[in-house]
Scaffold this motif. Structure first.
Motif, PDB file in Angstrom:
ATOM      1  N   GLY A   3       5.320   0.743  -8.135  1.00  0.00           N
ATOM      2  CA  GLY A   3       4.733   2.045  -8.426  1.00  0.00           C
ATOM      3  C   GLY A   3       3.317   2.136  -7.894  1.00  0.00           C
ATOM      4  O   GLY A   3       2.604   1.135  -7.773  1.00  0.00           O
ATOM      5  N   CYS A   4       2.933   3.386  -7.568  1.00  0.00           N
ATOM      6  CA  CYS A   4       1.563   3.630  -7.100  1.00  0.00           C
ATOM      7  C   CYS A   4       0.740   4.169  -8.265  1.00  0.00           C
ATOM      8  O   CYS A   4       1.018   5.276  -8.754  1.00  0.00           O
ATOM      9  N   PRO A   5      -0.272   3.445  -8.722  1.00  0.00           N
ATOM     10  CA  PRO A   5      -1.075   3.917  -9.848  1.00  0.00           C
ATOM     11  C   PRO A   5      -1.906   5.150  -9.496  1.00  0.00           C
ATOM     12  O   PRO A   5      -2.332   5.878 -10.394  1.00  0.00           O
ATOM     13  N   ALA A   6      -2.111   5.412  -8.215  1.00  0.00           N
ATOM     14  CA  ALA A   6      -2.952   6.551  -7.822  1.00  0.00           C
ATOM     15  C   ALA A   6      -2.162   7.864  -7.800  1.00  0.00           C
ATOM     16  O   ALA A   6      -2.574   8.860  -8.394  1.00  0.00           O
ATOM     17  N   CYS A   7      -1.004   7.886  -7.132  1.00  0.00           N
ATOM     18  CA  CYS A   7      -0.286   9.163  -6.990  1.00  0.00           C
ATOM     19  C   CYS A   7       0.974   9.218  -7.855  1.00  0.00           C
ATOM     20  O   CYS A   7       1.627  10.261  -7.929  1.00  0.00           O
ATOM     21  N   GLY A   8       1.329   8.097  -8.474  1.00  0.00           N
ATOM     22  CA  GLY A   8       2.483   8.085  -9.390  1.00  0.00           C
ATOM     23  C   GLY A   8       3.824   7.911  -8.705  1.00  0.00           C
ATOM     24  O   GLY A   8       4.857   7.846  -9.378  1.00  0.00           O
ATOM     25  N   ARG A  61       0.872  -1.173   0.000  1.00  0.00           N
ATOM     26  CA  ARG A  61       0.000   0.000   0.000  1.00  0.00           C
ATOM     27  C   ARG A  61       0.908   1.220   0.000  1.00  0.00           C
ATOM     28  O   ARG A  61       1.943   1.222   0.692  1.00  0.00           O
ATOM     29  N   CYS A  62       0.550   2.230  -0.734  1.00  0.00           N
ATOM     30  CA  CYS A  62       1.385   3.422  -0.841  1.00  0.00           C
ATOM     31  C   CYS A  62       1.436   4.140   0.521  1.00  0.00           C
ATOM     32  O   CYS A  62       0.399   4.541   1.050  1.00  0.00           O
ATOM     33  N   PRO A  63       2.645   4.299   1.097  1.00  0.00           N
ATOM     34  CA  PRO A  63       2.711   4.966   2.401  1.00  0.00           C
ATOM     35  C   PRO A  63       2.356   6.448   2.320  1.00  0.00           C
ATOM     36  O   PRO A  63       2.046   7.074   3.333  1.00  0.00           O
ATOM     37  N   GLU A  64       2.379   7.022   1.100  1.00  0.00           N
ATOM     38  CA  GLU A  64       2.062   8.452   0.954  1.00  0.00           C
ATOM     39  C   GLU A  64       0.562   8.678   0.783  1.00  0.00           C
ATOM     40  O   GLU A  64      -0.025   9.477   1.486  1.00  0.00           O
ATOM     41  N   CYS A  65      -0.055   7.989  -0.193  1.00  0.00           N
ATOM     42  CA  CYS A  65      -1.464   8.301  -0.473  1.00  0.00           C
ATOM     43  C   CYS A  65      -2.422   7.223   0.018  1.00  0.00           C
ATOM     44  O   CYS A  65      -3.634   7.413  -0.004  1.00  0.00           O
ATOM     45  N   GLY A  66      -1.893   6.059   0.432  1.00  0.00           N
ATOM     46  CA  GLY A  66      -2.758   5.021   1.000  1.00  0.00           C
ATOM     47  C   GLY A  66      -3.372   4.093  -0.030  1.00  0.00           C
ATOM     48  O   GLY A  66      -4.138   3.196   0.328  1.00  0.00           O
TER      49      GLY A  66
HETATM   50 ZN   LIG Z   1       0.348   6.687  -3.827  1.00  0.00          ZN
END
Ligand SMILES: [Zn+2]
Ligand SMILES: C[S@@+](CC[C@H](N)C(=O)[O-])C[C@H]1O[C@@H](n2cnc3c(N)ncnc32)[C@H](O)[C@@H]1O
Length: 304
Positions: free
Chosen positions: A283-288, A266-271
């Motif tokens: 890679g995070c598909p939500a925040c890049g 899980r992305c630690p920045e955007c969740g």
């Molecule tokens: Zn993210």
């Protein structure tokens, strides 16, 4: 406190100086006994928070897979060297306050000799509760401020702080001892029910350790560890807790559907979760944002 400070073990020789050559064979053996009694016999996916150089990791062998999480990349490199390359172990450099895993992912977790570095312990316990599935087992070790030595020192006026008050004591920067009642309250608030308590290292005294073989001392320690159910006066306390009331399950389809031991990040920045794995990064598909995967270690401390 939004970003609590981290006690950074980068380049530390903690494993060799404190354990391998530090005269702590007794403490290590006593911890092994406590873990043997508290751990589930088997499981799917275990999270070891603050794994360090993997001293305890072989003790979790009943689990299909074990995720070693530590802020220090060099500690994880030492763990890799000790444990060897195997799909059984997943190495993650990340901050315990911002665990990079999907909700309800793990069916077991431990945190040994690590809570004592947490300036915001309730925050890290809440994070552990988030990533654990309902009914899973979390084993926590904490340093106990109300131990016999500190009581004696306080009575003799050789210590300024009271061992009986509920607040943590920071005896060295980012090193905390806790009152057991306070830790039990935090666990309950986070969604953990305490099932068993063991007091560990009753005989942490130089003279005893010099004259009695570590194995014998640990064996006697093991016999009296269960008195931790009634009182806690040792420097170290182990508790087995059960996660209750977890309503989040990865994928929304129920944790029972997680039949394999895949690690879902899980992305630690955007969740956002899940993340997408490419060769040398996720890679995070939500925040890049992208996080490095190098030499077998995922690095979520910062994005690349
Ligand atoms: Zn993210
Ligand atoms: C005293 S060592 C214990 C290591 C291992 N659990 C053991 O018992 O041998 C504490 C570990 O916690 C890690 N640590 C401290 N703060 C952390 C944080 N905020 N996030 C992740 N790991 C952390 C350190 O890097 C270190 O490896």
């Amino acid at each position: 406190m939004t970003n609590p400070p981290v006690c950074d073990y980068t380049d530390s020789d903690y494993q060799s100086s404190f354990w391998d050559e530090g005269g702590r064979a007794y403490e290590d053996a006593a911890e092994a006994i406590a873990l043997k009694h508290l751990l589930p016999k088997n499981g799917r996916l275990m999270l070891e928070i603050g794994a360090g150089a993997g001293r305890n990791t072989p003790r979790y062998a009943g689990f299909e897979r074990i995720v070693l999480l530590d802020y220090s990349r060099t500690q994880l490199e030492q763990a890799q060297a000790r444990l060897g390359a195997s799909d059984k172990f997943v190495y993650v450099a990340a901050d315990a306050y911002r665990l990079p895993f999907a909700d309800g992912l793990f069916d077991g977790a431990t945190m040994i000799r690590t809570l004592h570095h947490m300036a915001d312990a309730p925050k890290v316990l809440a994070g552990a509760a988030r990533v654990m599935q309902n009914d899973s087992i979390f084993i926590l070790e904490f340093a106990n401020k109300q131990n016999l030595k500190s009581i004696l020192r306080w009575l003799l006026r050789r210590q300024s702080w009271s061992p009986f008050t509920r607040e943590p004591v920071e005896f060295v920067k980012l090193n905390f001892d806790f009152h057991p009642r306070t830790v039990f309250d935090w666990l309950a608030e986070a969604g953990f029910v305490v099932e068993a308590k063991r007091t560990v290292s009753h005989f942490r005294l130089g003279l005893l350790k010099r004259v009695i073989p570590a194995k014998w001392l640990a064996a006697v320690d093991g016999l009296i560890q269960p008195t931790g159910e009634w009182w806690q006066l040792t420097p170290s306390v182990f508790v087995r807790t059960r996660r209750v009331g977890q309503t989040h399950a990865f994928g929304g389809a129920g944790v029972a559907n997680l039949s394999n031991s895949e690690v879902i990040f899980r992305c630690p920045e955007c969740g956002h979760s899940p993340l997408v794995q490419k060769e040398a990064e996720v890679g995070c598909p939500a925040c890049g944002r992208r996080y490095e995967f190098r030499d077998g270690i995922y690095d979520f401390r910062q994005s690349v």
